[in-house]
Motif scaffolding. Sequence first.
Motif, PDB file in Angstrom:
ATOM      1  N   VAL A   1       1.009  -1.312   0.201  1.00  0.00           N
ATOM      2  CA  VAL A   1      -0.155   0.213   0.021  1.00  0.00           C
ATOM      3  C   VAL A   1       1.299   1.129  -0.365  1.00  0.00           C
ATOM      4  CG1 VAL A   1      -1.990   1.284   1.128  1.00  0.00           C
ATOM      5  CG2 VAL A   1      -1.908  -0.753   1.556  1.00  0.00           C
ATOM      6  N   GLU A   2       0.884   2.464  -0.915  1.00  0.00           N
ATOM      7  CA  GLU A   2       1.435   3.303  -0.931  1.00  0.00           C
ATOM      8  C   GLU A   2       0.351   4.551  -0.923  1.00  0.00           C
ATOM      9  OE1 GLU A   2       4.654   2.540  -4.103  1.00  0.00           O
ATOM     10  OE2 GLU A   2       3.063   1.247  -4.670  1.00  0.00           O
ATOM     11  N   PRO A   3      -0.270   5.511  -0.024  1.00  0.00           N
ATOM     12  CA  PRO A   3      -0.119   6.494   0.399  1.00  0.00           C
ATOM     13  C   PRO A   3      -0.231   7.310  -0.214  1.00  0.00           C
ATOM     14  CG  PRO A   3       0.114   4.724   2.559  1.00  0.00           C
ATOM     15  CD  PRO A   3       1.250   4.602   1.360  1.00  0.00           C
ATOM     16  N   THR A   4      -0.718   8.080  -0.455  1.00  0.00           N
ATOM     17  CA  THR A   4      -0.186   9.943  -1.208  1.00  0.00           C
ATOM     18  C   THR A   4      -0.891  10.478  -0.297  1.00  0.00           C
ATOM     19  OG1 THR A   4      -1.073   8.765  -3.400  1.00  0.00           O
ATOM     20  CG2 THR A   4      -1.179  11.580  -3.207  1.00  0.00           C
ATOM     21  N   TRP A   5      -0.005  11.506   0.720  1.00  0.00           N
ATOM     22  CA  TRP A   5      -0.140  11.779   1.789  1.00  0.00           C
ATOM     23  C   TRP A   5      -0.946  12.839   1.587  1.00  0.00           C
ATOM     24  CZ3 TRP A   5      -0.186   8.705   5.794  1.00  0.00           C
ATOM     25  CH2 TRP A   5      -0.189   7.494   5.840  1.00  0.00           C
ATOM     26  N   SER A   6      -0.178  13.720   0.590  1.00  0.00           N
ATOM     27  CA  SER A   6      -1.041  14.831   0.889  1.00  0.00           C
ATOM     28  C   SER A   6      -3.232  14.786   0.436  1.00  0.00           C
ATOM     29  CB  SER A   6      -0.833  15.920  -0.244  1.00  0.00           C
ATOM     30  OG  SER A   6      -0.726  15.267  -1.531  1.00  0.00           O
TER      31      SER A   6
END
Length: 150
Positions: free
Chosen positions: A83-88
Amino acid sequence: MADRIALLLVSLVLLAGCSGPVAGTARPATLSDADKVRFKEFYERLNKAGDEGATQQSKLLRETQHPDFRQKVCDLRGATIKVEPTWSTLRVDADWAPPGDKAHPRGDVYVVAVTITLRQGDAVIGSQIGSLHVVLLDDEVYGFAPCLGG
């Protein structure tokens, strides 16, 4: 084998589809630095467990399942997820409840856009962009089983 791959892809779709459309205005979450670290560590641990194998990741998914939904876990049949979140995109989602449930989970619910990759051993089975919900409850981050509602 084709049936197994199809089932794994369905699991991936359910994982990404756990949230559906998110109502309201998208506003970045205002979290303390410590809370931001907790969220990042949650996904780092999940991915590290996946690198260690399906058994380790399944164990971690059970341990980090939101306490109100512990009975709702699933079997990824030996597959792992990254899982690679897009923190923005991390934002509060105060009205959300898991699919099929009317109850809002205890704690502060957040949603984040993610890229999810499903692997069987070293082979990538599929990848999808979706959104996942996580909860901050008593200074701990909890998630929801990839196929919750499936």
